[in-house]
Design an enzyme around this catalytic site. Structure first.
Site, PDB file in Angstrom:
ATOM      1  N   GLY B  17       0.978  -1.378  -0.157  1.00 31.75           N
ATOM      2  CA  GLY B  17       0.118  -0.089   0.069  1.00 31.75           C
ATOM      3  C   GLY B  17       0.750   1.202   0.132  1.00 31.75           C
ATOM      4  O   GLY B  17       1.728   1.264   0.768  1.00 31.75           O
ATOM      5  N   GLY B  19      -0.200   4.476   0.085  1.00 36.24           N
ATOM      6  CA  GLY B  19      -1.202   5.680   0.753  1.00 36.24           C
ATOM      7  C   GLY B  19      -0.039   6.499   1.621  1.00 36.24           C
ATOM      8  O   GLY B  19       1.306   6.345   1.705  1.00 36.24           O
ATOM      9  N   PHE B  20      -0.789   7.405   2.717  1.00 38.77           N
ATOM     10  CA  PHE B  20       0.185   8.210   3.405  1.00 38.77           C
ATOM     11  C   PHE B  20       1.213   7.531   4.208  1.00 38.77           C
ATOM     12  O   PHE B  20       2.327   7.682   4.293  1.00 38.77           O
ATOM     13  CB  PHE B  20      -0.477   9.347   4.113  1.00 38.77           C
ATOM     14  CG  PHE B  20      -1.364  10.283   3.379  1.00 38.77           C
ATOM     15  CD1 PHE B  20      -0.325  11.416   3.102  1.00 38.77           C
ATOM     16  CD2 PHE B  20      -2.585  10.300   3.368  1.00 38.77           C
ATOM     17  CE1 PHE B  20      -0.905  12.268   2.290  1.00 38.77           C
ATOM     18  CE2 PHE B  20      -3.284  11.300   2.723  1.00 38.77           C
ATOM     19  CZ  PHE B  20      -2.489  12.472   2.003  1.00 38.77           C
ATOM     20  N   VAL B  85      -2.303  -7.745  -3.629  1.00 35.05           N
ATOM     21  CA  VAL B  85      -1.956  -8.592  -2.578  1.00 35.05           C
ATOM     22  C   VAL B  85      -3.171  -9.623  -2.145  1.00 35.05           C
ATOM     23  O   VAL B  85      -4.092  -8.914  -2.151  1.00 35.05           O
ATOM     24  CB  VAL B  85      -1.514  -8.047  -1.193  1.00 35.05           C
ATOM     25  CG1 VAL B  85      -1.305  -9.097  -0.054  1.00 35.05           C
ATOM     26  CG2 VAL B  85      -0.101  -7.529  -1.603  1.00 35.05           C
ATOM     27  N   GLU B 176     -17.954  17.503   3.389  1.00 30.02           N
ATOM     28  CA  GLU B 176     -17.181  18.173   2.326  1.00 30.02           C
ATOM     29  C   GLU B 176     -18.166  18.235   1.034  1.00 30.02           C
ATOM     30  O   GLU B 176     -18.373  19.098   0.169  1.00 30.02           O
ATOM     31  CB  GLU B 176     -16.100  17.525   1.938  1.00 30.02           C
ATOM     32  CG  GLU B 176     -14.918  17.577   2.861  1.00 30.02           C
ATOM     33  CD  GLU B 176     -13.532  16.704   2.791  1.00 30.02           C
ATOM     34  OE1 GLU B 176     -13.758  15.621   1.869  1.00 30.02           O
ATOM     35  OE2 GLU B 176     -12.672  16.972   3.347  1.00 30.02           O
ATOM     36  N   ASP B 309      -4.856   3.577   8.294  1.00 31.07           N
ATOM     37  CA  ASP B 309      -6.065   3.240   8.589  1.00 31.07           C
ATOM     38  C   ASP B 309      -6.350   1.820   8.975  1.00 31.07           C
ATOM     39  O   ASP B 309      -7.379   1.578   9.485  1.00 31.07           O
ATOM     40  CB  ASP B 309      -7.180   3.748   7.448  1.00 31.07           C
ATOM     41  CG  ASP B 309      -7.233   5.204   7.245  1.00 31.07           C
ATOM     42  OD1 ASP B 309      -6.691   5.629   7.965  1.00 31.07           O
ATOM     43  OD2 ASP B 309      -7.666   5.646   6.479  1.00 31.07           O
ATOM     44  N   ALA B 325      -4.658  11.554   7.677  1.00 30.41           N
ATOM     45  CA  ALA B 325      -3.643  11.562   7.120  1.00 30.41           C
ATOM     46  C   ALA B 325      -2.375  11.991   7.878  1.00 30.41           C
ATOM     47  O   ALA B 325      -1.356  11.439   7.932  1.00 30.41           O
ATOM     48  CB  ALA B 325      -3.515  12.698   5.954  1.00 30.41           C
TER      49      ALA B 325
END
Lengths: 438, 438
Positions: B17, B19-20, B85, B176, B309, B325
């Site tokens: 992964g 991501g951040f 994966v 949002e 997460d 994040a």
């Protein structure tokens, strides 16, 4: 006999297609005493000359496309509607879409052209062409995925797989695509991979005729071929494609047959006019283009104009107006003027194409330009190409953004539009089957 | 017992992964004496906090996403591979993808989270959530198409159709989305249509709990709700969604049942951890998050870290590290440091989350910010949100471009990313059936 309209004081103009031709017709009618409806399948106008830059991850879709509503925002007499035209009723003066009918007093058909697969529509899935933003992101995904797959294969098997990009057709689009693949593999991707060397990718440009850029003067064709070879593109002329299947392109027939393995196959060959041309019921040429009168109307119907790539318009004894953006723009403006004149009771004029010259870009700092007596090649041709295209790009904001993107990419060899995005096939299929079932 | 590696002198780190969390772990190992493999399903890192801006046509995908290869270009010890994966072999220390196996000495699982539809996966097709670029363009297409369809209907039938946008869930994403739809319908689209008035679109925000932004302090929830109402959003709290079908959302049960017609339904509700968490075979919490040790490893496996997460990490007696994040970034950096320490023979440390505060944006000039003792709302909260997000956006170029885009859109109310693009479903299906048959 006028059709029923709600606002009988204003004549209705229906424009089919918001490419360069249709959009310029609409713009030219923005302040005319008519009511204009623009119909298009997409909500955006695409600046097609830069589409290959989206396909090869230099630019993003939004940088070369503008919502049609946005472009025509200032035209209060103009209604933009999303819809696919399915036919015409010339007697009752109606345009039909899947659900609705639109009455007109003047009709402007500017539905453009699409790829021609020479009677092999099944080739399209293996060798996508480049006409829409969707085509461009599809091509981008295929090209980038080919590098990713090669990297994975090389990483695990420790054997470098072959990586062949085959571009079919060496017209302007094919030449742009081949040159752009060379640029990204030789320059932009150079330091991104660990297990493969992107500069070793092969780029093969196949042309059925004897030279690249067949509509250009011979010296420029020769120059373009030389520039392509310098960029590492293998140019094969007189190479008639006879088969396209997943991973394989076949060239020639019989004993001469060559089979070329291909990681990615792209289509830069024939163009055929929109099927809407034939639906008008008037003579079309071999490519499906509508043969128009000197005022760009169809025989017997002075209220119906056909313009842009869909029109076969003569501009000298035996030359057709070429299917390029400047010609489409001129036609659009001309038609708007003729409609304004007719509304004002003035007679029609004849269309005259003003050939400002043509340019074809080949790659970073490389292009050819045909300005009639002046033929130029290389860096200065490329600079001309760059500024002319930036100038015509719709919207000030887009122009500035694209210039910044280019400057950034040119100096740093860094592309950030290199995204592979996929449609959610599974979800969509599920949704469709649900809706059918429900 | 180490697995077989080609380069036995270097320990192997596999990061799942990008991501951040995963990306920061990889960055932190760029100059460590280890060999790093980053596996991701996508070729790009997505800056998720700005995803809703792509969904509502303010930004383009390339402005909030960067190719992972590009971000990690400077890390010569790092191989980036595209792959999904499918499982782990903890005994043999292997990560499995569809085709390949990757041995590891250290494993970092940072596979993130996805939407939770509360046991109703069939709702997803009617109410897309917002986690990927594909989600964002899907939502953009649905929202813009709803306006286009209403315009067409109004133009032909002369009756203004109702235009309802229903957002389910009033967490940060839902707030949002609702705020952004208000912005575009009230400001950006205002002058684009002729037959409908986009400012009359209804925006309904449904929240099952008693207040919007449930994880924020109560005064900020109240402020957010007030700001939403000022923007024309109808906020309905204690509104538990019990049904989602095409064009219709059902709220409540029995006599209390309400049926809300909806042109577009968007999902801003629950989050559930990636299924990869469960595949590790260790305890997970109710949301599927892996319960980790103080050093973010899993029980009995000091070589396996779970971060971002996907991790349920405790940062005080009874508080979990939130799924935001900054937490993911801190975890990624922490894990890189622990691996460097282990390689150098130093002992592990405990992870400490540094809560810098949280911000939620609501719309143009509107936001709430929780900086512990300081709670701010409105324009200054929005400015903080803007600069913090611009600062963390990956890549200098993206930061400058996004700032220019925003400045342009803010001043001119003009969005040019308002493009509806569709996948070529027909072509894809044809290609697939061909390949299956062939």
């Amino acid at each position: 006999m006028l059709p029923m309209t709600q606002n009988v004081s204003r004549l209705r103009v229906v424009i089919v297609g918001a490419g360069f031709a249709g959009l310029n017709a609409a713009k030219g009618l923005a302040h005319a005493p008519v009511q204009v409806t623009v119909l298009d399948r997409k909500n955006h106008h695409t600046f097609q000359p830069l589409l290959y830059q989206v396909a090869l991850a230099v630019l993003s879709p939004a940088e070369i496309a503008s919502p049609i509503r946005n472009v025509l925002r200032g035209a209060n007499n103009t209604e933009v509607l999303l819809g696919e035209v399915t036919g015409f009723d010339l007697q009752r003066r109606l345009v039909r879409t899947d659900k609705l009918e639109f009455p007109y007093d003047y009709l402007v058909v500017a539905a453009g052209a699409t790829h021609a697969y020479f009677g092999h529509p099944e080739w399209e899935q293996y060798a996508p062409g480049l006409k829409t933003l969707e085509d461009a992101t599809e091509i981008r995904g295929r090209v980038l995925l080919a590098f990713e797959q090669a990297e994975r294969e090389a990483f695990t098997s420790r054997v470098t797989p072959s990586l062949n990009f085959v571009v079919i057709g060496a017209g302007p689009t094919g030449v742009e695509l081949a040159g752009a693949i060379s640029d990204i593999s030789r320059h932009y991707l150079q330091h991104d991979f660990r297990s493969i060397n992107p500069t070793q990718a092969r780029i093969i440009l196949l042309e059925g005729g004897p030279r690249v850029l067949p509509v250009y003067p011979e010296d420029l064709s020769a120059s373009a071929e030389k520039q392509l070879r310098e960029m590492g593109v293998e140019v094969r002329t007189n190479a008639l494609v006879t088969g396209v299947e997943p991973g394989l392109v076949t060239v020639g027939r019989g004993a001469e047959t060559q089979r070329i393995p291909a990681s990615v196959i792209l289509w830069g060959a024939g163009v055929s006019a929109s099927p809407l041309g034939k639906m008008l019921g008037v003579p079309t040429d071999r490519a499906g283009r509508v043969v128009v009168e000197p005022d760009l109307t169809i025989p017997g119907h002075p209220e119906i104009f056909v313009i842009g790539d869909l029109a076969a318009a003569r501009f000298s004894e035996n030359k057709l107006v070429p299917g390029v953006a400047p010609a489409a723009i001129q036609m659009g403006k001309f038609v708007a003027r003729q409609i304004r004149r007719s509304v004002a009771g003035q007679p029609r004029e004849d269309f005259h194409y003003w050939d400002k010259g043509t340019l074809a870009t080949i790659g970073r700092s490389r292009a050819v330009a045909d300005f009639g007596r002046f033929h130029i090649s290389g860096y200065f041709a490329w600079l001309s190409w760059l500024f002319i295209h930036l100038f015509f790009l719709i919207g000030f904001r887009n122009r500035v953004m694209v210039m910044l993107e280019w400057a950034w990419a040119y100096v740093t060899y860094n592309h950030s539009a290199r995204l592979i995005t996929e449609p959610k096939e599974h979800d969509r299929e599920a949704a469709q089957s649900k809706m059918k079932a429900g």
